[in-house]
Every structure is written in C-alpha cells, then in structure tokens.
Design a protein around this motif. Structure first.
Motif, PDB file in Angstrom:
ATOM      1  N   ARG A 112       0.848  -1.190   0.000  1.00  0.00           N
ATOM      2  CA  ARG A 112       0.000   0.000   0.000  1.00  0.00           C
ATOM      3  C   ARG A 112       0.883   1.239   0.000  1.00  0.00           C
ATOM      4  N   HIS A 113       0.290   2.391  -0.277  1.00  0.00           N
ATOM      5  CA  HIS A 113       1.031   3.651  -0.290  1.00  0.00           C
ATOM      6  C   HIS A 113       0.983   4.302   1.089  1.00  0.00           C
ATOM      7  N   CYS A 114       2.119   4.806   1.519  1.00  0.00           N
ATOM      8  CA  CYS A 114       2.173   5.580   2.747  1.00  0.00           C
ATOM      9  C   CYS A 114       1.495   6.927   2.470  1.00  0.00           C
ATOM     10  N   PRO A 115       0.576   7.361   3.333  1.00  0.00           N
ATOM     11  CA  PRO A 115      -0.094   8.642   3.089  1.00  0.00           C
ATOM     12  C   PRO A 115       0.820   9.849   3.256  1.00  0.00           C
ATOM     13  N   TRP A 116       1.969   9.673   3.891  1.00  0.00           N
ATOM     14  CA  TRP A 116       2.877  10.785   4.148  1.00  0.00           C
ATOM     15  C   TRP A 116       3.910  10.958   3.047  1.00  0.00           C
ATOM     16  N   CYS A 117       4.589   9.885   2.671  1.00  0.00           N
ATOM     17  CA  CYS A 117       5.681  10.008   1.692  1.00  0.00           C
ATOM     18  C   CYS A 117       5.339   9.399   0.337  1.00  0.00           C
ATOM     19  N   GLN A 118       4.181   8.739   0.232  1.00  0.00           N
ATOM     20  CA  GLN A 118       3.697   8.116  -1.005  1.00  0.00           C
ATOM     21  C   GLN A 118       4.566   6.961  -1.499  1.00  0.00           C
ATOM     22  N   GLN A 119       5.406   6.416  -0.635  1.00  0.00           N
ATOM     23  CA  GLN A 119       6.211   5.256  -0.989  1.00  0.00           C
ATOM     24  C   GLN A 119       5.433   3.983  -0.661  1.00  0.00           C
ATOM     25  N   CYS A 156       5.705   3.294   8.399  1.00  0.00           N
ATOM     26  CA  CYS A 156       6.304   3.294   7.056  1.00  0.00           C
ATOM     27  C   CYS A 156       7.803   3.020   7.170  1.00  0.00           C
TER      28      CYS A 156
END
Length: 89
Positions: free
Chosen positions: A61-68, A77
């Motif tokens: 899934r994508h981290c909501p903070w860094c989008q990684q 994350c």
C-alpha cells in the motif's frame, strides 16, 4: 518478525516446490522422494524484516505521508517512519 531468510526450494525429479526459512550450511531434502532440494529463489522481503508477507502488489500500500510503497501488515512506514492508518478491506 522473520529472522532467517526464506527460500523457494525445488525437488529436481518431481518439480515439487516448498518455501523454507533456511539456515546457511544446512541441506534440505524432499520429504517424499528424499532427494536433495535445490534453491530456486530468495524471497523478498529480505530477512530480517518486520513483515512475513511476500512483496507483491496485493500485499503493498502507499504511505499517506511520503507516497512510498510499504507492506500492508506494517504499522509504520519503512521509508519515512511515520505511523500509517490501519488498512481497510
């Protein structure tokens, strides 16, 4: 947490595969044929890792903070270290 590296092994004559948390220097044998198993692949994530899930698109899934991308079963994350919200189905 997986402390040992997981490998995919194959029995040469039957093609049967098994995933084992292997230890260096140990020889693994097929339980049916008794022949020595050969290493086919090293599984990701590499040990030691807080996740036991394989890294495939279904388990990321994508981290909501860094989008990684991060493993779906992690709370923090691995890139930015921030807490991610629980994954909903």
């Amino acid at each position: 947490m997986a402390l040992r590296q997981r490998y995919r092994f194959r029995a040469p004559s039957t093609g049967r595969e098994v995933i084992i948390e292997a230890q260096p220097g140990h020889v693994y044998h097929d339980r049916d044929s008794g022949e020595e198993l050969e290493v086919v692949a090293k599984l990701t994530p590499l040990a030691p890792s807080p996740s036991n899930l394989p890294w495939s698109i279904e388990n990321l899934r994508h981290c909501p903070w860094c989008q990684q991308m991060a493993q779906i079963d992690l709370n923090d994350c691995p890139t930015c270290g921030r807490r991610m919200e629980p994954q909903t189905a």
